[in-house]
Design an enzyme around this catalytic site. Sequence first.
Site, PDB file in Angstrom:
ATOM      1  N   CYS A  93      17.766 -35.031 -10.748  1.00  0.00           N
ATOM      2  CA  CYS A  93      16.635 -34.362 -10.585  1.00  0.00           C
ATOM      3  C   CYS A  93      16.560 -32.690 -10.442  1.00  0.00           C
ATOM      4  CB  CYS A  93      15.738 -34.593  -9.095  1.00  0.00           C
ATOM      5  SG  CYS A  93      15.902 -36.472  -8.809  1.00  0.00           S
ATOM      6  N   LYS A  97      17.811 -31.052 -13.576  1.00  0.00           N
ATOM      7  CA  LYS A  97      16.862 -31.458 -14.603  1.00  0.00           C
ATOM      8  C   LYS A  97      15.717 -30.758 -14.954  1.00  0.00           C
ATOM      9  CE  LYS A  97      14.069 -34.577 -13.801  1.00  0.00           C
ATOM     10  NZ  LYS A  97      14.002 -35.936 -14.104  1.00  0.00           N
TER      11      LYS A  97
END
Lengths: 153, 459
Positions: B26, B29
């Site tokens: 997460c 990203k």
Amino acid sequence: AQRLLLRRFLTSVIPRKPPQGGWTSLTSRTLQTPQYNPGGLTETFICSATFNVQDGPDFQDRVVNSETPVVDFHAQWCGPCKILGPRLEKMVAKQHGKVVMAKVNTDDHTDLAMYEVSAVPTVLAIKNGDVADKFVGIKEEDQLETFLKKLIG
Amino acid sequence: MVLDFVVPSPQGSSWGLGGTCVNVGCIPKKLMHQAALLGQALQDSRKYGWEYNKQVKHNWETMTEAIQNHISSLNWSYRLKLREKGVAYINAYGEFVEPSKIKATNKKGQETFYTASTFVIATGERPRYLGIQGDKEYCITSDDLFSLPHCPGRTLVVGASYVGLECAGFLAGLGLDVTVMVRSVLLRGFDQEMAEKVGSYLEKEGIKFQRKFTPVLIQQMERGSPGVLRVVAKSTEGPETIEGVYNTVLLAVGRESCTRKIGLEKIGVKINEKSGKIPVNDMEQTNVPHVYAVGDILEGKPELTPVAIQAGKLLARRLFGGSLEKCDYINIPTTVFTPLEYGCCGLSEEKAIEVYKKENLEVYHNLFWPLEWTVTGRDNNTCYAKIICNKFDNERVVGFHLLGPNAGEITQGFAVAMKCGLTKQLLNDTIGIHPTCSEVFTTLEITKSSGLDITQKGC
């Protein structure tokens, strides 16, 4: 309490091998010339007065057993560290060898750092195996001068 | 006590404390997604009057260094938090040897043993490989991408999972030549109408799709950073093969639970042999009463960070805080952070039809044109909003779907509304904030069942 803390974390990271003279009393020795001396003699004292700690035994050797060490705990991701670092090095160099500074990268030596540090930069002044003084965050040059002079005594 | 150990990836990548999300999921990203969006914003800015002469290009190393620095600061903060709470942190690989005893092996191979009365397994997953020649030697995965020391260059992304599409999305957004090879569907498990819209948008942005192909061979043509790889792929429908040359091949073909080599069989913890996932009851307890599990390794639960965190928190409170509260796995929102984000909460249209039957559902939908896209001349029939309502429960909203800018931020609020029992009427009664994309949900009128056209007319 600080001395016990210092002793405790050193014994946990260093293999059990009592140094000459033991931990508790720092035998008064003349300032050792650190082996780390890149590129030979230089005009300034920066190279011989500041070094990067390699590991636990290195820390024991050149910090705890040194006359007046200052420890700069810093990290790559820490903006203020990048400002404080060179400033500290400059002020340490101005003390003409009376102070030795060890730099500890907290990402490379997290176990070592975990015992003494919460935030970076944290600077410790060690005298007789004890944490004699400490500050966290950036300081101005004159504040650093005072800090170092107090340590030298 | 916490045992955390990262087995280095085949390419040698490893990381600090915090798990997948913080280190290779997460966090990096979303930051790379943001980097790509900023590139897009730079392009759009000229239409808004910004004038500059300098050629704008992207430096991969600058970006990854900044991202890795942030991740390091998070690793540090987690070490600190554990220390503050008096939790011992051991950087070693844990395995069960007896029902109440584990063996911890550190990176030097030294073994230590620990006993406890309660265990929580949260070992997560690692990227799957294809099992073809050259995959482990030459391909990278999300484990490697976010700390890749050099720009990946011309990239083939294998897999159209959200990992694959998000990575393809930001790599293309940073200016790289990207191809996505898909074996069958995009975003398996997600609403397929939305998945196809996500795919169309990516194609419009220049990402090439090779549908219904799967690689069979990866060869290195040239060493380098990056090197040059030759990929041979076979059609899933016939004998056709295609070849391509890329600098980097990124595999995103699924993730495998880290449950097979931790000694679970020694203590009788049942796992799903096929998937490796651990079935648990509604208290996250495995079939062995003193062993619990949370996170991506759970069977039948969403593989999302906040789900794992919530489950873990509530488990701790139940075990040691006298709480009875269980984790609520209903209506968990999520977002696919492709360049045009897709946010959703509740059921996909396919799942809703399966559960409630088509005739019991009313689907309201519309295409919309974000105001900010008008000046930049972006398409007015790309962004899409859809809600699925249960006719026999006051038109309760059972599915929420949004394809549009900032869908992640928008969806969160609607997820709370759904937790409160959102109905179509409540949406109608809520006045929109203007001008936003989000307000489209307060004025949805056209239903799929009416067959009316939702195409926005130009002007």
